[in-house]
Scaffold this active site. Structure first.
Site: not given
Ligand code: NAD
Length: 496
Positions: A176, A251, A285, A386
């Protein structure tokens, strides 16, 4: 501009969502530009995709790993041919500048070549048995259907970190993509198909988290979940998966510190700070969101950083000379704005930026000015939480030990950086910084695919992408072969 209509990929067929709903993929540099219309899928779509992946697993797991790897190698070659087109499409859907989206596609190419080599390794362990005429070894087995949930900031690199190692190990996948950037996942998966991936081995279900992500986490036939995103959603995902003991690789977020010592090469540290804090518009991130400055260089460094931040050219990432693109959506602009208000209210000093850019070329997009806060203390929320935007906090310290303590004083533990010429301090920092990644004389961003990637504390739950990903995408089977023709009882027949 009206966007092209895309469907889910299920069992090799492109099909509309059973929900009948769609979502718009919008260009953040010009919100009147619709990049594409994608399915807003539901649990029914997820169930179909999981069934297709389960069916495909029966045959894909039996394809020899070196053959699976050849498809990944070919994928790397095709991605290299398509790099410019995919980078341009990525900038249009996500906003980061072209040099960075080229880097994002390159990361997927690197990952393809790296993982392709694993097809001829996938090493197990052979050990001597404690019994005579008995052979003992352990082999890596695929896990089954893997559910993958991705964020929007590395729209092709992150899906490749998940898909490629899972595939070489013999798993099948339902992915997804993030709702803001599905096109790059489509481009990646289309390339896998063009390289020879059989139908059903990778399935795409596009949609929002609660409607399309949550059913994937909960589906009983999904054997493991690989999630990258925020710590808040990651915690929720882990708790739902725990209900049926499903392994989850998480992650998540970061609040990454760069420490600049009094003996540092200041020009180098300044370049690193600008790239670390404002590259990808701070939406990494691993972004540098705290710069810890030794008190003796703090004033000079601050003055130069603010001047350089103000000189950065912000704009459409597809245009020449642009260094900082837009934030991905309105929600991210709201978050940056809110944290700037919180910082000021808590006593931090706004040195530059701190606001959305709305005039002239910025009117149609979601742009935020590169922002620097001074007089930040470690207890402030701007120093602990963050932001995920182009906002960096400057914190002063007196001793190296104090800097390490401040760097470690947060809930996250992803990336850290130290600028110094003192080799002893460098090794102390490598030992003492609580983070999955430490850079010496380089900024907090810049990971390479063949090292472990991930963090400690609220950044992760112990798994790693890159080197280490195969440990998540395989399960061990221990094998004993007895050629003695007698019943041999371990721990009993060979005991003194
Ligand atoms: P997010 O947590 O809002 O969304 C991530 C994914 O989770 C999306 O595909 C979203 O649709 C899905 N999601 C949301 N609610 C869900 C649920 N209830 N059940 C299952 N899936 C769900 O994050 P974002 O805004 O897309 O990305 C930014 C975040 O990602 C930041 O916190 C960043 O630090 C982190 N990030 C971490 C890494 C790493 O490797 N550590 C890399 C990139 C981004």
């Amino acid at each position: 501009m009206a966007g092209k209509l895309y469907h889910n990929l299920i069992g090799g067929e492109w099909m509309a969502s059973k929900s009948g709903q769609t979502l718009q993929n919008i260009n953040p540099a010009d919100r009147s530009d619709i990049v594409g219309i994608f399915p807003a899928s539901n649990a029914e779509d997820v169930a179909l995709a999981v069934a297709a992946a389960k069916k495909a697993f029966a045959t894909w797991r039996l394809v020899p790993a070196p053959k699976r790897a050849e498809i990944l190698y070919k994928t790397g070659q095709l991605l290299a041919e398509r790099k410019e087109q995919f980078a341009r499409e990525m900038t249009r859907e996500m906003g980061k500048v072209l040099a960075e989206t080229r880097g994002d596609v390159q990361e997927a190419i690197d990952e393809a070549y790296y993982v392709a080599g694993e097809g001829r390794r996938l090493f197990g362990v052979t050990v001597p048995s404690e019994l005579a005429n008995k052979f003992a070894m352990s082999v890596r087995m695929p896990v089954g259907v893997i559910g993958m949930i991705a964020p929007w900031n590395f729209p092709m690199a992150i899906p490749s970190w998940k898909l490629f190692p899972a595939l070489v190990a013999g798993n099948t996948c339902v992915i997804k993509p993030a709702e803001d950037t599905p096109l790059s996942t489509y481009n990646l998966v289309q390339t896998l198909i063009d390289a020879g991936l059989p139908p059903g081995v990778v399935n795409i279900v596009s949609g929002y988290g609660p409607e399309a992500g949550a059913p994937l986490v909960e589906h009983p036939d999904v054997r493991a979940i690989s999630f990258t995103g925020s710590s808040a959603v990651g915690s929720h995902v882990a708790q739902r998966a725990a209900a049926n003991f499903k392994p989850v690789s998480l992650e998540m977020g970061g609040k990454n510190a760069m420490i600049v010592m009094d003996d540092a090469n200041l020009e180098l540290a300044l370049e690193g700070a600008l790239w670390g804090a404002f590259g990808t518009t701070g939406q990494r991130c691993t972004a540098t969101s705290r710069i810890l400055l030794h008190e003796s260089i703090a004033a000079t460094f601050t003055q130069r950083l603010v001047a350089r931040a103000e000189a950065l050219s912000v704009g459409n990432g597809l245009d020449d000379g642009i260094e900082v693109g837009p934030q991905v959506n309105e929600q991210q602009i709201e978050t940056s704005t809110r944290y700037c208000e919180i910082a000021v209210a808590e006593g931090a000093k706004l040195l530059t930026g701190g606001k959305r850019l709305i005039d002239g070329p910025y009117a149609k997009g979601t742009f935020f000015a590169p922002t620097v806060f001074g007089s930040v203390t470690p207890a402030m929320r701007i120093a602990r939480e963050e932001v995920f935007g182009p906002v960096v906090s400057l914190i002063e310290f007196s001793t190296f030990e104090e800097a390490i303590e401040i760097a470690n004083s947060i809930d996250y533990g992803l990336s850290t950086a130290l600028y110094t010429k003192d080799i002893n301090r460098a090794f102390t920092a490598i030992r003492d910084l609580e983070a999955g990644i430490t850079y010496i004389n380089a900024p907090t961003i810049g990971a390479e695919v063949h090292l472990p990637f991930g963090g400690v504390k609220q950044t992760g739950n112990g798994h790693r992408e890159g080197l280490g990903a195969l440990d998540f995408y395989t399960t061990w089977k221990s094998v004993y072969i007895d050629s003695s023709n007698t019943l041999q009882r371990a721990q009993i027949d060979n005991a003194e």
